[in-house]
Design an enzyme around this catalytic site. Sequence first.
Site, PDB file in Angstrom:
ATOM      1  N   HIS A  37     235.358 -27.107 109.694  1.00 43.88           N
ATOM      2  CA  HIS A  37     235.207 -28.163 110.705  1.00 43.88           C
ATOM      3  C   HIS A  37     234.333 -27.631 111.839  1.00 43.88           C
ATOM      4  CE1 HIS A  37     238.521 -25.701 112.258  1.00 43.88           C
ATOM      5  NE2 HIS A  37     238.031 -26.026 113.445  1.00 43.88           N
ATOM      6  N   HIS A 120     229.768 -24.751 115.704  1.00 50.65           N
ATOM      7  CA  HIS A 120     229.665 -23.917 114.511  1.00 50.65           C
ATOM      8  C   HIS A 120     230.796 -24.252 113.543  1.00 50.65           C
ATOM      9  CE1 HIS A 120     232.647 -21.889 116.999  1.00 50.65           C
ATOM     10  NE2 HIS A 120     233.126 -21.418 115.873  1.00 50.65           N
TER      11      HIS A 120
END
EC number: 3.1.4.58
Length: 177
Positions: A37, A120
């Site tokens: 995620h 990220h």
Amino acid sequence: MPRLFTALEIPADIAEGLSMLRGGLPGARWISPDFYHVTLRFIGDVDHTVARDAAAALDEIDHFSFDLTLAGVDQFGNHKPRAIFAAVKANEALTDLHAEHERAMKRIGLPPEGRNFRPHVTLARLRDVAPRQVAEYLALRGYFRSPSFPVSRFVLFSSRDSVGGGPYRVEAAYPLM
């Protein structure tokens, strides 16, 4: 007390591509592709009243859908590497969505996020991995780039305190226009 955070989910085909980066780094604890995620806002361990307020505040966010691309693999920790991640290509829509999450959480009384937003996808957690090994890993895999993918919702995840991330549970999903 639930531990909450907001995030963007990674589509299965993109997660599969990311999973091909696993391996080749002794001592790395690889994150399950099911848990990939992009965190938007860590909320933390909160009581049920704050959790309810956070969910309601997130429901007020009115943002458009957009596309994301993952571009590059890097590490956090410099001389003492602690994580390997896939970077998100700079994206103004994502930055705006993050800022809306930050404002929403401040409105319900949560303190501002202490870290700069660096979107990220965490791929691995590192402990006692030599910087040289990380540099060699990145030299081989650092040029990863995903196809662009649509972001049509964000989610409120709950997690339990664990080593290496996950399992995560979607508590609520919020569509983007």
